[in-house]
Design a protein around this motif. Structure first.
Motif, mmCIF file in Angstrom:
data_model
loop_
_atom_site.group_PDB
_atom_site.id
_atom_site.type_symbol
_atom_site.label_atom_id
_atom_site.label_comp_id
_atom_site.label_asym_id
_atom_site.label_seq_id
_atom_site.Cartn_x
_atom_site.Cartn_y
_atom_site.Cartn_z
ATOM 1 N N SER A 259 0.852 -1.192 0.000
ATOM 2 C CA SER A 259 0.000 0.000 0.000
ATOM 3 C C SER A 259 0.880 1.231 0.000
ATOM 4 N N ASP A 260 0.383 2.298 -0.552
ATOM 5 C CA ASP A 260 1.075 3.589 -0.470
ATOM 6 C C ASP A 260 2.547 3.516 -0.864
ATOM 7 N N ARG A 261 2.816 2.931 -1.997
ATOM 8 C CA ARG A 261 4.179 2.872 -2.532
ATOM 9 C C ARG A 261 5.162 2.019 -1.711
ATOM 10 N N ARG A 262 4.682 1.216 -0.792
ATOM 11 C CA ARG A 262 5.564 0.347 -0.007
ATOM 12 C C ARG A 262 5.007 -1.059 0.052
ATOM 13 N N ARG C 155 -0.023 -4.221 -12.395
ATOM 14 C CA ARG C 155 -0.764 -3.228 -11.615
ATOM 15 C C ARG C 155 -0.227 -1.828 -11.870
ATOM 16 N N PRO C 209 -10.700 -4.248 -12.298
ATOM 17 C CA PRO C 209 -9.656 -5.101 -12.882
ATOM 18 C C PRO C 209 -10.247 -6.191 -13.759
ATOM 19 N N ILE C 210 -9.353 -6.926 -14.411
ATOM 20 C CA ILE C 210 -9.756 -8.122 -15.152
ATOM 21 C C ILE C 210 -8.768 -9.254 -14.838
ATOM 22 N N GLU C 225 -3.627 -10.972 -13.867
ATOM 23 C CA GLU C 225 -4.451 -9.960 -13.200
ATOM 24 C C GLU C 225 -4.004 -8.604 -13.720
ATOM 25 N N ALA C 226 -4.932 -7.845 -14.282
ATOM 26 C CA ALA C 226 -4.612 -6.463 -14.651
ATOM 27 C C ALA C 226 -5.473 -5.546 -13.798
ATOM 28 N N SER C 227 -4.810 -4.736 -13.012
ATOM 29 C CA SER C 227 -5.480 -3.764 -12.120
ATOM 30 C C SER C 227 -4.843 -2.424 -12.419
ATOM 31 N N ILE C 230 -4.831 0.816 -9.160
ATOM 32 C CA ILE C 230 -4.699 0.226 -7.827
ATOM 33 C C ILE C 230 -3.998 1.144 -6.831
ATOM 34 N N GLN C 231 -3.682 2.327 -7.247
ATOM 35 C CA GLN C 231 -3.219 3.396 -6.349
ATOM 36 C C GLN C 231 -1.831 3.180 -5.749
ATOM 37 N N TYR C 232 -1.574 1.998 -5.200
ATOM 38 C CA TYR C 232 -0.398 1.875 -4.325
ATOM 39 C C TYR C 232 0.936 1.903 -5.036
ATOM 40 N N ASP C 235 3.302 -2.219 -9.964
ATOM 41 C CA ASP C 235 3.821 -3.458 -9.400
ATOM 42 C C ASP C 235 3.608 -4.588 -10.400
ATOM 43 N N ARG C 237 4.188 -8.523 -11.003
ATOM 44 C CA ARG C 237 4.450 -9.772 -10.304
ATOM 45 C C ARG C 237 4.401 -10.910 -11.310
ATOM 46 N N VAL C 267 7.871 0.421 -3.600
ATOM 47 C CA VAL C 267 7.256 -0.073 -4.838
ATOM 48 C C VAL C 267 7.446 1.040 -5.876
ATOM 49 N N PRO C 268 7.825 0.689 -7.112
ATOM 50 C CA PRO C 268 8.063 1.737 -8.110
ATOM 51 C C PRO C 268 6.820 2.592 -8.351
ATOM 52 N N GLU C 269 7.083 3.795 -8.804
ATOM 53 C CA GLU C 269 5.993 4.719 -9.082
ATOM 54 C C GLU C 269 5.349 4.422 -10.433
ATOM 55 N N MET D 149 -10.250 -9.353 -5.587
ATOM 56 C CA MET D 149 -9.775 -10.662 -6.027
ATOM 57 C C MET D 149 -9.021 -11.328 -4.886
ATOM 58 N N GLU D 243 -8.935 -2.548 -3.716
ATOM 59 C CA GLU D 243 -8.983 -1.411 -4.634
ATOM 60 C C GLU D 243 -7.744 -0.537 -4.554
ATOM 61 N N ARG D 244 -7.076 -0.538 -3.392
ATOM 62 C CA ARG D 244 -5.916 0.345 -3.283
ATOM 63 C C ARG D 244 -4.678 -0.313 -2.689
#
Lengths: 346, 346, 346, 346
Positions: A259-262, C155, C209-210, C225-227, C230-232, C235, C237, C267-269, D149, D243-244
């Motif tokens: 979450s939140d980039r981490r 994601r 997502p799908i 999984e394509a989201s 997802i805000q965070y 990512d 995987r 997590v990368p931007e 999911m 969702e996030r």
């Protein structure tokens, strides 16, 4: 097969052990309690199914309805109660420290040797932690070759107001001392304390953090970072470096959050959370052994050795980094390694 | 905008930099090479698109077709070549060490100060590694509070036959010294070496492993485990402990394998694999700066400081753990922090 | 040995490739640019050392100062420019998609086959990512046995306003399609799309997502999984499940922070941050191959296959989870596996 | 406060629960056992401090020295014993499955509803696992937003000879079904099974691996990879995508070993090792609830729902990937969420 356990000292730790004996573990019931505050003892007894409150530890130890004893009172009182248990021939689980001075520990060792059998187990619960057990298993299987170093870190988010300066050695690092002796299967022969810059988040009266360094008889070098006001959590780290590999405690983790980039995992809040399971395993092993008339786990000798090393550590803490040599008396045969001397490592 | 680079020393490291300048990086070409073994220099030049082999480093430095110089020759020759570059007013990238004695380093610093501009970059490539950059970023953002300790481990699977005892300080730990100064933004003022049991896998002539401990001016304590025959891989570990948190290098990992009852990731084979990318970034930054007439990266001052600390480390290695105090000369204004003094941390 | 590269399309991606060719990579210079917005092309050319702005892609492709071409224009224009490059016998690096319809891709394949040599590389940069390369290496070494499944997740924190519904297949999952074909060394023969609950953070016009599921000729099952809201973070995987083990992308991480009751890593931007290095390696490999008159990397066939699979995916997206069978034309010999067909895996 | 527990079925699972009740947990003793093999029951009783062997389950359930019952016999017998316990008004812990048919489960639900109180707990131990509890806690705290999911993987190193094809749904995936319902707090309404290439290490009579996909009433999509002959270990993976953000089970790990060019951690050998602690916590919670006259944990409704979903899964396994719609009867009020309906999540 249920044993009757008397508990001396019903403060926070004592009550936690009573909860464990009553609601979590198998094969024991609390039959008697006592405390320096007798009203507190009475109140605790009232809440238990079948326990009486007794006036003194001496009375509790010799009570006919007490098969075995848990000592969870203030450190300076441990010697008296443990000696009484040995005299009564009853198994005793004593929270660390075994006793607060080298001489007191020696008197316990002497009494136990004279009794001719091990009756004392000291509460070094890390030996029952899954992570340390896996490290021990790896070392003993030869997975990293001969161990040469052990890096340990002991981090507390904060310490309470009554925490005085020596406690960073005697109450905090004492666990690292014991676990080092156990993991490396070796005695400690010299100690130093190196002191970095003071944490501005630690009280002025505390030396915090410190690096407590010690050497074992076979030459392994152990460095313990103790940071007792590090805010972020209760974090215990350890890595043994061998000739051809290393083994380390894994990060505590149950789930990984993204979450939140981490991506992240939780750090325990305190030692209760971190070693909850180890405390359970430790005390169950003691119950099972006591019921079977066997001794198990960390011995009086381990308690004695830890106290001697901590004495050296306290002496070293303010000598500017000088090496303090220490020595133990000769180890009685009673404490020589046997199959029952510690948690079984499969 | 392509700069002509002359390379002094075409051994393993020199050839690797030539490969980088020719096939990997942008904005440079190798125009001249030299080596103590002139035949080797000729052979290398033949394989390059537009390079000539010259008889001496002195000749190369002053050659009109050389805009900037890479010094990758034997350490004791560095002083001469770097001084020649300063005299010629040409940017020079010098592999570590800047020079092998404190006095030689001081002569370089003096010359550069007299020249009135920075011309020297020393090859401390760790400052360009993603992991260390992330640590630096975290520290500077205040993410862990004031740094109090730095635990570092430098592990090599094995060392070559010509590796003599001082090299564990001068060639191995020198990187930890520089990265500690850079991460902590502080100078080192005292050093100790603690020596555990000897690894049976290390030659008898080597002190291996060691724990090199040093203190900074602001009181941070740094401990470096150097284990140079640890077999399992080339493993660089580091954790900076601050007042309210810590930041550590992550495990190197590209993919996680699950097989045979383990999940696992790879450990690099050697420093080339581990720091491949850092070497590229480092040298590209130097090319870009040289092309723009700017200096960048670790300076002569950094090279000087590292040499002084390593001198203390070597002195400390066999004194039984005594603290060795060291001091640097006053830092010339030329080396005071400026925007261009290191890799940019965003 | 420096090749002259013409760049068609100087939007965000085109400018990023120009930066790479000019400042990061070795062996290339940008000699000409063009764009549908000719003023933008002129402006970009002005900022480069030796580039001219040309009016049209056709003019650029045939220019005598252009040795090889990068196509980074709008997808629907790719076919025209790639065909022109094939006709001119010049190597072309074409950003994905190769072309926007199956028929257009087939015309390119036909033209290349008629030319009798591979001239086209498609920009599927994941094949150059360290993590995927390590996965491929593990699979090909037999480390997990025969691959049976591939779980992928793609994601994005969010998508821009112009992102329409088909793009989740054509622009997002297309990378998973290509990397699945490459990792599994297999063609895709059927596809389905399963659609969970809509994310309230995605625009109402998007299916997000799908889960895009497809099957390969040898029977491996791939779920993506394509989201895309997802805000965070961004990512990516992936885990390939074999008969006796699995191999997965590791968590991206440079440093591990311990603070505020968590240990954590970043997590990368966005895709630029995540695949920065892969883009560099990809384009350098193309430059080196082009300079040597060789072809390399993902081919027109790979571009064609990805487009056909995505067509099936789009058809499947709103059919309630029905299986859509797809088929490729027979593979011309030109695209049969050879040593030069992809990044070398050591 | 010690309750007398009767155990029906003393095969492997039954004996393991007897060990737990006798030597690990608090507050219970085994007072009676029975088994289809009465000699085995007698032999087990002999080894216990105070247990008798009874001829039948019916006899055991109504025995005056049995306060509560553990059903660990063969699945098809569960209905009879559970109904008997309900009739006798005794708390019963029933290993999964609650019953082997939808109709049998409905009869149990009907009986319990008629009794007017919950008496049945079904042995879905994952709800007591630290990892899943942390996931649940994160989801309920809103840490990832609305769940969309759930990716699950259930991997066994191998299965025994008596493992028939339906068991991959009924015995293996049934745990993923229950944990999905619990984590997502939602009912399942449709299911599909997608079948990749057959593992050459699985018996020809088995469909292995499979991807079992199901949908919940609120639209979450769940995909379960079941690979029951994957050799490398017993590995349970799970990630809920919100969702996030997402939350996933962490890698099981106690210690990290660095050796032979790898860092690595252990994967459990089997479900006993993986869920050892969850089984303890689960049964202790049942004992405590039974002693207090309360019900707790997974209910008959949960057992019924799991059976209905697994029926749909079995139907779907060989229909070529078609979606199978399923429906549950209306949920009786008795099973509507209350504070006591599951493990407490703090």
């Amino acid at each position: 097969m249920t044993i009757n356990v008397g508990v001396i000292g019903v403060g926070m730790i004592g009550q936690d052990h009573i909860r464990r004996l009553t609601h979590v573990l198998s094969g024991a019931r609390v039959s008697a309690v006592t405390d320096v505050d007798i009203d507190r003892a009475k109140s605790v007894a009232t809440g238990l199914p079948a326990a009486k409150a007794l006036q003194t530890g001496a009375e509790l130890v010799t009570d006919s309805e007490v098969d075995a004893v848990v000592v969870a009172s203030w450190g300076p009182t441990h010697e008296e109660y443990v000696l009484a248990c040995i005299e009564a021939g009853k198994q005793v689980f004593c929270e660390k420290p075994l006793a607060t001075t080298r001489e007191a520990c020696e008197r316990i060792v002497d009494a136990e040797v004279a009794a001719g059998k091990r009756l004392v187990m000291v509460g070094f619960m890390r030996r029952y932690d899954d992570g340390y057990l896996a490290m021990k298993e790896t070392i003993e299987s030869g997975g990293i070759g001969t161990p040469l170093m052990f890096h340990s870190a002991h981090r507390n988010p904060a310490v309470p107001p009554h925490y005085v300066n020596d406690m960073i050695i005697n109450d905090t690092c004492v666990h690292d001392v014991d676990v080092a002796r156990w993991l490396l299967d070796d005695e400690i022969v010299a100690a130093r304390v190196l002191v970095p810059r003071h944490s501005s988040l630690a009280g002025d009266h505390l030396t915090d953090p410190i690096m407590f360094v010690f050497e074992t008889a076979r030459g392994a070098l152990v460095d313990v970072e103790a940071s007792v006001n590090i805010q972020y959590g209760y974090d215990i780290r350890g890595e043994v470096v061998g000739e051809r590999g290393t083994v380390a405690l894994a990060d505590s983790n149950r789930a990984v959050l993204r979450s939140d980039r981490r991506w992240s995992g939780g750090v325990p809040e305190d030692w209760r959370e971190r070693f909850l399971r180890a405390y359970d395993v430790e005390l169950q092993e003691w119950i099972d052994a006591a019921a079977a008339g066997r001794s198990t786990g960390p011995s009086s000798w381990d308690g004695y050795a830890a106290t001697v090393v901590c004495d050296a550590g306290v002496a070293a803490m303010n000598n500017g980094g000088e090496r303090v040599v220490l020595s133990l008396r000769e180890q009685p045969d009673l404490y020589k390694p046997t199959a029952g001397a510690g948690p079984t490592v499969e």
